[in-house]
Design an enzyme around this catalytic site. Structure first.
Site, PDB file in Angstrom:
ATOM      1  N   ASP A 178       0.817  -1.228   0.000  1.00 41.68           N
ATOM      2  CA  ASP A 178       0.000   0.000   0.000  1.00 41.68           C
ATOM      3  C   ASP A 178       0.846   1.271   0.000  1.00 41.68           C
ATOM      4  OD1 ASP A 178      -2.231  -1.718   0.236  1.00 41.68           O
ATOM      5  OD2 ASP A 178      -2.027  -1.723   2.415  1.00 41.68           O
ATOM      6  N   GLU A 202     -11.127   1.582  -4.176  1.00 36.58           N
ATOM      7  CA  GLU A 202     -10.449   2.039  -2.952  1.00 36.58           C
ATOM      8  C   GLU A 202      -9.164   2.786  -3.310  1.00 36.58           C
ATOM      9  OE1 GLU A 202      -9.864  -1.591  -0.827  1.00 36.58           O
ATOM     10  OE2 GLU A 202      -8.445  -2.401  -2.279  1.00 36.58           O
TER      11      GLU A 202
END
Length: 558
Positions: free
Chosen positions: A60, A232
Site C-alpha cells: 500500500d 479504494e
C-alpha cells in the site's frame, strides 16, 4: 545523543529491564540475513534500476514530493513502530528515516491479528507540514498525524470520527481548499459483496476536521454494470485543467488493478478512461515464468523534470499462488496518452529491470531495499536498526542493547508466538524467495527459557527453531504452527556444556530448512525442506508478509 534518542524514540533504546522479567536474559551476538533470488541476478545496465524498489512486505505505498526529495509510506498493520517513512532523491534509492507511529502512546494493537491495525496510509505535503492520514482498523478508525520533519516526531493521532471506511487521502486544490477522500459503503444498501464507493468532503486544515457535505464521486467502480468490487485507495491530481481521480479496483489479489477517471471540476462528474485499467497483471498467463501479480494501489508523482511516475504494490509468486514476501513496492514510469495517465499497457508484464528516471543517482546500490545482498546487525549501536519491528506495541523494554555492548540482550516474556499481545520477538522482513537468516546466541543456563530464531507470518502460522536446557543437557527443537495448531516436528540433544550456538533458517520458495552449529563445529541440518507455504499469504490469509528474527520466551504451563 542518548538524551535525544530517549526523547524521540524511547522504545528503540537499549535500556536494561532485567528486573522486570522472570526469565533468564538471552544474549545474541549478531543476526545476518542473506538473499539470493535468481531474478535479482539479471544484469543491471547503466542507468537502470531493479523492481521491486522495496522488496519484501512493503504494501500500500503512497508517495509525495517535497522540494527535491520524495517521501513514501507503507502499511504496517499490527507491527510497531508503524507506518515506515522512506526518503529518496530519485524514486529508486530509498532510506527509511522514521515512522509515523513511533511512540507506544500513539496506538495500541493488543488483541488484534497481524493483518489488522494500520491500513493504507497516504502522505501529503502542504505549506511546510507533512500529513499522513490512515485507518486504524478495529482500534479507532480514521485519523491524521502531522510533522514538520518527515523523520519525526509525528503528532499524536487526530481522530476523524465522522469518516467511516478506509483509505483516506488529502487533496490540496490550487484555489486553497483541501479535500478528504476515502473508501466507504455506498449510499443505501450495497448491491453485492465488495460494492463500495469513493466519497469526498472538504477538510478544514486549521480545525483538523471535515466540514460541509459529503458526496459520492464513484459508486461501485468505473463500470457499475459489471458489479466491480473494492474501489479504494483514491487520489486526486491536477494537470492541464483536469482533475484526475485514480483508484484501485478489483481487490488486492490477482484481479487487482488501477483505474482512472477525470473531470473539469473537483466535485465531478468524473468520466472513466476508455482504456481502463491503466495497470493490472490479471490478463497474463498465470503459468508464466517468474510471475508478478496483485498489481495495483498506485500513487502518482511528478518529478522535478516534469516526468510522471507511479509507485504501486505487487507480489512475486511461486507455485502459481504462493508469496511469502508479501506485497512489495514497485516503480514504473507514467505515459500520458491523449490526456490520460497510463502505467502499463494491457498484456505487458511488469519489468524487473528498466531505465530509471533522468534524475536517478548513478552508481548507487539499491541494497538493502532490493536486489541480492547480505545484511548483518552486530548489535553494536545505541539503538535498534530501523529494519527491526515488534509484533504489536511493547509494554516494557525487553530488547536491550546497553546491558552488553555489542550484543542484543532479550529479557524473555511469557508470551508465545501465538499471542495477541507482544512477544519478545524482533522481526525483520523476508525480502527474497531464496534466503538464509542466521544468528549466534549464548545458550540458556537455566531451565524454563526457550531461545532461538523464528520465521513468522502471523500468530497462527510460524516456525521456531530454538534451544532449551533440559535434564539431559541441551535440546534443540523445531516448532511449527499451521492454522493455530502448534507441534514439535524435530528435536536433537547436544552437549550440555555447549557455550555458543548458531541457528539458521534457509528458505527456497516453499521449502524451508533449519540448521545449527554448536561451538563452531559446523552447520548440521535439523530438518530440511519443510512446508514453507504455511508462511505464504494465500495460506495464512491477511495482508502481511513473512518476517524472521531472534526470539526468546519463558516457558509456561498453559
Amino acid at each position: 545523543m542518548w538524551r535525544l534518542l530517549r526523547r524521540i524514540c524511547p522504545w528503540l533504546l537499549a535500556v536494561s529491564a532485567a528486573t522486570a522479567h522472570a526469565g533468564e536474559p538471552v544474549l545474541f551476538d549478531w543476526f545476518e540475513y542473506e538473499g539470493h533470488d535468481a531474478t535479482f541476478e539479471q544484469p543491471l545496465p547503466k542507468g537502470s534500476y531493479r523492481n521491486p524498489v522495496l522488496a519484501g512486505f512493503h504494501p500500500d505505498p503512497a508517495v509525495v514530493r517535497a522540494g527535491d526529495r520524495y517521501y513514501l509510506v507503507n502499511s504496517s498493520f499490527s507491527y510497531f513502530p508503524g507506518i515506515p517513512v522512506f526518503e529518496s532523491r530519485d524514486l529508486v534509492h530509498w532510506t527509511q528515516i522514521g515512522n509515523a507511529i513511533e511512540r507506544p502512546s500513539q496506538l495500541d494493537f493488543d488483541g488484534l491479528g497481524m493483518s489488522r491495525g494500520v491500513f493504507a496510509p497516504t502522505i501529503a505535503y502542504h505549506d511546510g507540514i507533512f500529513y499522513v492520514v490512515n485507518t486504524a482498523v478495529d482500534n479507532g478508525g480514521n485519523f491524521l498525524v502531522t510533522a514538520k520533519d518527515p523523520a519525526g516526531p509525528w503528532s499524536d493521532p487526530v481522530w476523524l470520527p465522522t469518516i467511516d471506511g478506509i483509505d483516506p487521502s488529502l487533496f490540496f486544490d490550487r484555489d486553497g481548499k483541501t479535500y478528504l477522500l476515502n473508501n466507504g459503503e455506498p449510499e443505501g444498501k450495497p448491491r453485492y459483496d465488495g460494492h463500495r464507493a469513493i466519497w469526498m468532503q472538504e477538510f478544514d486544515l486549521a480545525q483538523r476536521k471535515p466540514v460541509g457535505p459529503r458526496k459520492v464521486l464513484i459508486d461501485g467502480g468505473v463500470d457499475p454494470s459489471k458489479n466491480p468490487i473494492w474501489i479504494e485507495g483514491p487520489h486526486i491530481y491536477q494537470r492541464e485543467g483536469w482533475y484526475y481521480l485514480v483508484c484501485a479496483e478489483g481487490g488486492t489479489g490477482p484481479d487487482h488493478s488501477q483505474v482512472v477517471l477525470r473531470s473539469r471540476t473537483v466535485w465531478g462528474p468524473y468520466a472513466p478512461y476508455p482504456g481502463n485499467p491503466i495497470l493490472t497483471q490479471r490478463d497474463l498467463d498465470p503459468a508464466r515464468a517468474n510471475p508478478i501479480t496483485n498489481a495495483g494501489h498506485a500513487d502518482l508523482v511528478e518529478g522535478l523534470d516534469g516526468s510522471w511516475w507511479a509507485i504501486f504494490l505487487a507480489s512475486r509468486n511461486y507455485g502459481g499462488v504462493h508469496y511469502n514476501t508479501g506485497r512489495e513496492t514497485y516503480l514504473l514510469p507514467v505515459t500520458w496518452k491523449d490526456g490520460w495517465p497510463v502505467i502499463l499497457d494491457h498484456g505487458r508484464a511488469i519489468p524487473q529491470v528498466l531505465p530509471g528516471p533522468a534524475f536517478m543517482e548513478r552508481g548507487k546500490s539499491q541494497a538493502p531495499m532490493t536486489g541480492n545482498f547480505t545484511w548483518r546487525d552486530e548489535f553494536d549501536k545505541p539503538a535498534l536498526d530501523r529494519a527491526w519491528m515488534h509484533v504489536r506495541v511493547p509494554k516494557q523494554p525487553w530488547a536491550d542493547l546497553a546491558a552488553r555492548r555489542g550484543q542484543l540482550t532479550i529479557h524473555p516474556l511469557a508470551e508465545g508466538l501465538d499471542t495477541l499481545r507482544n512477544p519478545s520477538f524482533l522481526a525483520r522482513r523476508q525480502q527474497h524467495l531464496a534466503f538464509e537468516a542466521s544468528t549466534a546466541l549464548t545458550v540458556p543456563v537455566e531451565q524454563g527459557t526457550d531461545a532461538g530464531i523464528a520465521a513468522f507470518q502471523n500468530e497462527r502460522y510460524w516456525y521456531f527453531l530454538g534451544v532449551r536446557r533440559v535434564a539431559a543437557g541441551l535440546e534443540l527443537f523445531l516448532q511449527r504452527s499451521s492454522d493455530g495448531k502448534a507441534s514439535t516436528v524435530a528435536t536433537r540433544t547436544i552437549a550440555a556444556d555447549a557455550k555458543t550456538l548458531k541457528l539458521k533458517i534457509a528458505g527456497d520458495s516453499g521449502a524451508y530448512s533449519f540448521a545449527f552449529d554448536a561451538d563452531g563445529k559446523g552447520w548440521q541440518w535439523l530438518r530440511r525442506n519443510d512446508d514453507g507455504t504455511i508462511l505464504s499469504t494465500d495460506v495464512a490469509g491477511g495482508f502481511v508478509g513473512a518476517v524472521v528474527g531472534p526470539y526468546a520466551s519463558v516457558e509456561t504451563d498453559k
